[in-house]
Design a protein around this motif. Structure first.
Motif, PDB file in Angstrom:
ATOM      1  N   LEU A   7       0.741  -1.281   0.111  1.00 20.18           N
ATOM      2  CA  LEU A   7       0.121  -0.124  -0.041  1.00 20.18           C
ATOM      3  C   LEU A   7       0.888   1.389   0.148  1.00 20.18           C
ATOM      4  CD1 LEU A   7      -2.837  -1.164   2.531  1.00 20.18           C
ATOM      5  CD2 LEU A   7      -2.874  -1.204   0.002  1.00 20.18           C
ATOM      6  N   LYS A   8       0.309   2.299  -0.774  1.00 18.88           N
ATOM      7  CA  LYS A   8       0.971   3.629  -0.612  1.00 18.88           C
ATOM      8  C   LYS A   8      -0.042   4.664  -0.332  1.00 18.88           C
ATOM      9  CE  LYS A   8       4.291   2.398  -4.149  1.00 18.88           C
ATOM     10  NZ  LYS A   8       4.812   2.649  -5.479  1.00 18.88           N
ATOM     11  N   ILE A   9       0.439   5.843   0.177  1.00 15.29           N
ATOM     12  CA  ILE A   9      -0.562   6.887   0.373  1.00 15.29           C
ATOM     13  C   ILE A   9      -1.183   7.319  -0.723  1.00 15.29           C
ATOM     14  CG2 ILE A   9      -0.554   9.117   1.485  1.00 15.29           C
ATOM     15  CD1 ILE A   9       0.090   7.209   3.534  1.00 15.29           C
ATOM     16  N   GLY A  10      -2.570   7.506  -0.585  1.00 19.59           N
ATOM     17  CA  GLY A  10      -3.243   7.690  -2.116  1.00 19.59           C
ATOM     18  C   GLY A  10      -3.848   6.647  -2.799  1.00 19.59           C
ATOM     19  N   GLN A  11      -3.487   5.496  -2.364  1.00 16.52           N
ATOM     20  CA  GLN A  11      -3.847   4.396  -3.217  1.00 16.52           C
ATOM     21  C   GLN A  11      -5.213   3.802  -2.671  1.00 16.52           C
ATOM     22  OE1 GLN A  11      -1.080   1.099  -2.992  1.00 16.52           O
ATOM     23  NE2 GLN A  11      -2.528  -0.440  -3.666  1.00 16.52           N
ATOM     24  N   VAL A  12      -6.133   3.388  -3.671  1.00 17.67           N
ATOM     25  CA  VAL A  12      -7.396   3.065  -3.446  1.00 17.67           C
ATOM     26  C   VAL A  12      -7.698   1.705  -3.257  1.00 17.67           C
ATOM     27  CG1 VAL A  12      -9.810   3.484  -4.076  1.00 17.67           C
ATOM     28  CG2 VAL A  12      -8.342   5.339  -4.083  1.00 17.67           C
ATOM     29  N   TYR A  17     -11.889   2.621  -0.423  1.00 17.94           N
ATOM     30  CA  TYR A  17     -11.033   3.001   0.684  1.00 17.94           C
ATOM     31  C   TYR A  17      -9.726   3.618   0.396  1.00 17.94           C
ATOM     32  CZ  TYR A  17     -14.329  -0.294   2.821  1.00 17.94           C
ATOM     33  OH  TYR A  17     -15.576  -0.879   3.102  1.00 17.94           O
ATOM     34  N   ARG A  18      -9.512   5.012   0.543  1.00 17.40           N
ATOM     35  CA  ARG A  18      -8.126   5.460   0.008  1.00 17.40           C
ATOM     36  C   ARG A  18      -7.327   5.821   1.105  1.00 17.40           C
ATOM     37  NH1 ARG A  18      -9.666  10.763  -3.069  1.00 17.40           N
ATOM     38  NH2 ARG A  18     -10.090  11.543  -1.128  1.00 17.40           N
ATOM     39  N   ILE A  19      -6.249   5.228   1.151  1.00 24.44           N
ATOM     40  CA  ILE A  19      -5.094   5.237   1.919  1.00 24.44           C
ATOM     41  C   ILE A  19      -4.638   6.536   2.333  1.00 24.44           C
ATOM     42  CG2 ILE A  19      -2.901   4.477   3.048  1.00 24.44           C
ATOM     43  CD1 ILE A  19      -5.155   2.281   2.683  1.00 24.44           C
ATOM     44  N   THR A  20      -4.658   7.021   3.612  1.00 22.15           N
ATOM     45  CA  THR A  20      -4.410   8.418   4.013  1.00 22.15           C
ATOM     46  C   THR A  20      -3.190   8.601   4.872  1.00 22.15           C
ATOM     47  OG1 THR A  20      -5.899   8.599   5.581  1.00 22.15           O
ATOM     48  CG2 THR A  20      -6.417   9.448   3.432  1.00 22.15           C
ATOM     49  N   GLY A  21      -2.836   7.305   5.720  1.00 19.71           N
ATOM     50  CA  GLY A  21      -1.541   7.591   6.490  1.00 19.71           C
ATOM     51  C   GLY A  21      -1.307   6.405   7.053  1.00 19.71           C
ATOM     52  N   LEU A  22      -0.258   6.086   7.852  1.00 20.45           N
ATOM     53  CA  LEU A  22       0.216   5.076   8.647  1.00 20.45           C
ATOM     54  C   LEU A  22      -0.196   5.419   9.992  1.00 20.45           C
ATOM     55  CD1 LEU A  22       1.872   2.407   8.834  1.00 20.45           C
ATOM     56  CD2 LEU A  22       4.065   3.843   9.389  1.00 20.45           C
ATOM     57  N   ILE A  23      -0.849   4.451  10.470  1.00 20.87           N
ATOM     58  CA  ILE A  23      -1.276   4.286  12.070  1.00 20.87           C
ATOM     59  C   ILE A  23      -0.274   3.525  12.792  1.00 20.87           C
ATOM     60  CG2 ILE A  23      -2.822   3.554  13.747  1.00 20.87           C
ATOM     61  CD1 ILE A  23      -5.194   3.970  11.515  1.00 20.87           C
ATOM     62  N   GLY A  24       0.155   2.477  12.462  1.00 24.41           N
ATOM     63  CA  GLY A  24       1.323   1.760  13.403  1.00 24.41           C
ATOM     64  C   GLY A  24       1.661   0.639  12.626  1.00 24.41           C
ATOM     65  N   TYR A  32      -3.231   1.123   8.663  1.00 23.14           N
ATOM     66  CA  TYR A  32      -3.421   2.381   7.861  1.00 23.14           C
ATOM     67  C   TYR A  32      -4.506   2.934   8.002  1.00 23.14           C
ATOM     68  CZ  TYR A  32       1.062   0.996   4.668  1.00 23.14           C
ATOM     69  OH  TYR A  32       1.969   0.498   4.420  1.00 23.14           O
ATOM     70  N   LEU A  33      -4.656   4.537   7.838  1.00 25.54           N
ATOM     71  CA  LEU A  33      -5.701   5.306   8.020  1.00 25.54           C
ATOM     72  C   LEU A  33      -6.227   5.357   6.560  1.00 25.54           C
ATOM     73  CD1 LEU A  33      -7.819   6.815   9.991  1.00 25.54           C
ATOM     74  CD2 LEU A  33      -6.303   8.754   9.469  1.00 25.54           C
ATOM     75  N   ALA A  34      -7.619   5.033   6.535  1.00 24.48           N
ATOM     76  CA  ALA A  34      -8.334   5.432   5.100  1.00 24.48           C
ATOM     77  C   ALA A  34      -9.627   6.165   5.137  1.00 24.48           C
ATOM     78  CB  ALA A  34      -8.722   3.777   4.459  1.00 24.48           C
ATOM     79  N   ASP A  35      -9.595   6.965   4.108  1.00 29.62           N
ATOM     80  CA  ASP A  35     -10.980   7.664   3.868  1.00 29.62           C
ATOM     81  C   ASP A  35     -12.045   6.851   3.312  1.00 29.62           C
ATOM     82  OD1 ASP A  35     -10.102   9.902   5.185  1.00 29.62           O
ATOM     83  OD2 ASP A  35      -9.360  11.009   3.479  1.00 29.62           O
ATOM     84  N   ASP A  36     -13.182   6.772   3.480  1.00 28.24           N
ATOM     85  CA  ASP A  36     -14.245   6.144   2.695  1.00 28.24           C
ATOM     86  C   ASP A  36     -14.837   7.137   1.662  1.00 28.24           C
ATOM     87  OD1 ASP A  36     -16.690   4.920   1.818  1.00 28.24           O
ATOM     88  OD2 ASP A  36     -17.004   3.840   4.057  1.00 28.24           O
ATOM     89  N   LEU A  37     -14.571   6.638   0.392  1.00 25.93           N
ATOM     90  CA  LEU A  37     -14.944   7.521  -0.924  1.00 25.93           C
ATOM     91  C   LEU A  37     -16.532   7.190  -0.950  1.00 25.93           C
ATOM     92  CD1 LEU A  37     -12.107   6.590  -3.390  1.00 25.93           C
ATOM     93  CD2 LEU A  37     -12.199   8.507  -1.527  1.00 25.93           C
ATOM     94  N   ARG A  38     -17.204   6.486  -0.450  1.00 27.69           N
ATOM     95  CA  ARG A  38     -18.781   6.379  -0.749  1.00 27.69           C
ATOM     96  C   ARG A  38     -19.346   6.907   0.669  1.00 27.69           C
ATOM     97  NH1 ARG A  38     -19.414   0.011  -1.848  1.00 27.69           N
ATOM     98  NH2 ARG A  38     -17.909  -0.056  -3.578  1.00 27.69           N
TER      99      ARG A  38
END
Length: 500
Positions: A7-12, A17-24, A32-38
């Motif tokens: 996974l990479k930042i920005g990958q969907v 689910y769009r990856i926005t950052g690393l949690i741990g 990873y942290l991800a935004d829900d596009l729906r």
């Protein structure tokens, strides 16, 4: 097992689910942290795992287990993607905003308040009651600080079911021996099957860990006296019973432990919700903490700590702390410089002084280190000496940059390796190792022995307070990965914080 993420930042993932950052991250997974596009504004945690043949069934079992669970102190699983051709699988679950218990203890050194410990134990018992009452009943098996989250609403949640298992009747012992040393019950390493009382042992270890400021997680001789000033007297026999070696001697279910804690609480007439009983802020400490620990006396630990402080004072507000209770270094330097120093205004009982841009402290009385770390300093340098006092190793491990000072003599290399094993330490990526008066070849030899390139030969510099010199150049190299050094004419910047 560490693996390379896909996974990479920005990958969907799955167009949603769009990856926005690393949690741990850990040995078995990366979160990873991800935004829900729906669902606009909704965030999820994405747990990426690499499923080798031996782990495939474990990943599937964790997902199947979580899908059946519904409890306010457990994360919901909303999606699961089976391993792809390369073995990568993905769990989509609730993102829990807050801090882990391990981070909370790192930011607030010393024993946690007794009321908070009682309320935390009660909340964990709620979820253990639910898991142990589940059909089939579930044994969590990994109750430790990093697996417990404190939300912004100051509620506890239990995360990471990677080694949880369903109890199987008629089985004499676990097929796989897993658990965290110091928190796992003895039967998790052989001689019996994990069962509800195994989780209760873990709860007892966790309570003891919180009550001793991270110093102990198993019962030792004289523990009652150590706990007396930090815990309600009534809780001490409860912890002792939870930590019995033989399962049949412990409390047999979570309900009984909860009843015992409620009784202690009612006798104190101070029962309160967790949010009220926790006087500790959730925001992280402001200071970046560097802890120096010498493996033996006379190696130059204090000399190095002075040089580090002088270097950091050029980057931002810096405090140096003489941590060892029996050390005379603070008094000696204050007496030596008494005509040149400036008193530092402080609410602490222990005064401090300023000299050449560094504030010098004796360890705050009554252990109020947390207040110092949340003060106005960008950098706090802890001189732990040789760590001959309680809590020194915890302060070393939980600092942002632990620096181990050891001899650079080739013939003493084995002594260092034995010292590390004897102390139960494992070199981490944020460690630095300093070798005063050593040759570069000695540093290279040690790098190969302990598997890290962050070993530094520290050249001789008679005056550690000089702002320039070969020693300062090496110290600059120690910090180049974490300190954004300003170019000439630009404003000074702060540390680059890594995602946690």
């Amino acid at each position: 097992m560490y693996f390379e993420t896909k996974l990479k930042i920005g990958q969907v993932i799955d167009d949603r689910y769009r990856i926005t950052g690393l949690i741990g991250s850990g040995g078995m997974s990366i979160v990873y942290l991800a935004d829900d596009l729906r669902l606009k504004g909704k965030q999820w945690a994405v747990k990426e795992s690499l499923c080798l043949d031996a782990l495939h069934s474990d990943i599937q079992a964790e997902a199947d287990m979580l899908i059946t669970l519904a409890h306010p102190r457990l994360p919901r699983i909303v999606d699961f993607y089976l391993p792809d051709r390369e073995g990568y699988s993905y769990l989509i679950m609730d993102y829990i905003e807050g801090v882990s218990l391990s981070q909370l203890m790192k930011d607030n050194p010393g024993p946690l308040p007794g009321d908070f410990i009682i309320q935390a134990a009660k909340q964990l018992l709620e979820v253990l009651q639910y898991l142990h009452g589940h059909q089939p009943l579930i044994i969590y098996r990994d109750l430790k600080p990093s697996n417990i989250m404190l939300t912004l609403q100051k509620e506890l949640m239990l995360i990471d079911f990677g080694i949880a298992r369903s109890y199987k009747h008629g089985i004499s012992e676990d097929t796989v021996k897993l658990g965290t040393v110091g928190f796992a019950a003895p039967e998790q390493y052989g001689g019996g099957q994990s069962q509800p009382v195994s989780d209760l042992y873990g709860l007892g270890a966790l309570i003891l860990y919180m009550a001793t400021g991270g110093q102990c997680s198993h019962w030792e001789y004289g523990m009652e006296d150590r706990l007396y000033n930090h815990m309600p007297v009534g809780i001490i026999p409860i912890v002792r019973r939870l930590l019995r070696h033989h399962p049949e001697e412990r409390y047999q279910n979570a309900e009984t432990v909860l009843e015992a804690l409620v009784k202690v609480e009612s006798e104190r007439e101070r029962g309160s919700v967790l949010a009220v009983s926790l006087p500790l802020p959730l925001e992280k400490r402001k200071s970046f903490v560097i802890a120096l620990l010498g493996v033996a006396s006379g190696l130059g630990t204090t000399h190095t700590s002075f040089a580090l402080s002088s270097f950091l004072a050029q980057k931002g507000a810096t405090a140096w702390v003489d941590c060892s209770p029996n050390s005379s270094v603070y008094d000696r330097i204050r007496n030596l410089l008494y005509t040149q120093i400036t008193p530092v205004p402080s609410k602490e009982e222990q005064a401090a002084f300023s000299w050449k841009g560094v504030h010098y402290w004796k360890r705050p009385i009554h252990g109020k280190m947390a207040d110092l770390l949340r003060g106005d300093y960008q950098f706090v340098v802890l001189d732990l000496g040789v760590g001959e006092y309680e809590g020194a190793l915890a302060e070393f491990k939980y600092s942002d940059m632990p620096i181990l000072i050891t001899s650079g003599a080739d013939w003493r290399l084995e002594d260092l390796l034995l010292w590390i094993r004897r102390k139960g330490l494992q070199p981490e990526t944020n460690w630095r190792v300093g070798l005063p008066l050593a040759e570069h070849s000695s540093a290279q030899l040690l790098q190969a022995a302990i598997g890290t390139d962050k070993v530094f030969a520290l050249p001789f510099q008679q005056d550690p307070f000089k702002p320039k010199g070969k020693l300062i150049e090496v110290i600059n190299g120690m910090f180049e990965e974490v300190l954004d050094l300003p170019s000439k004419g630009k404003a000074r910047s702060f540390f680059k914080r890594k995602a946690e």
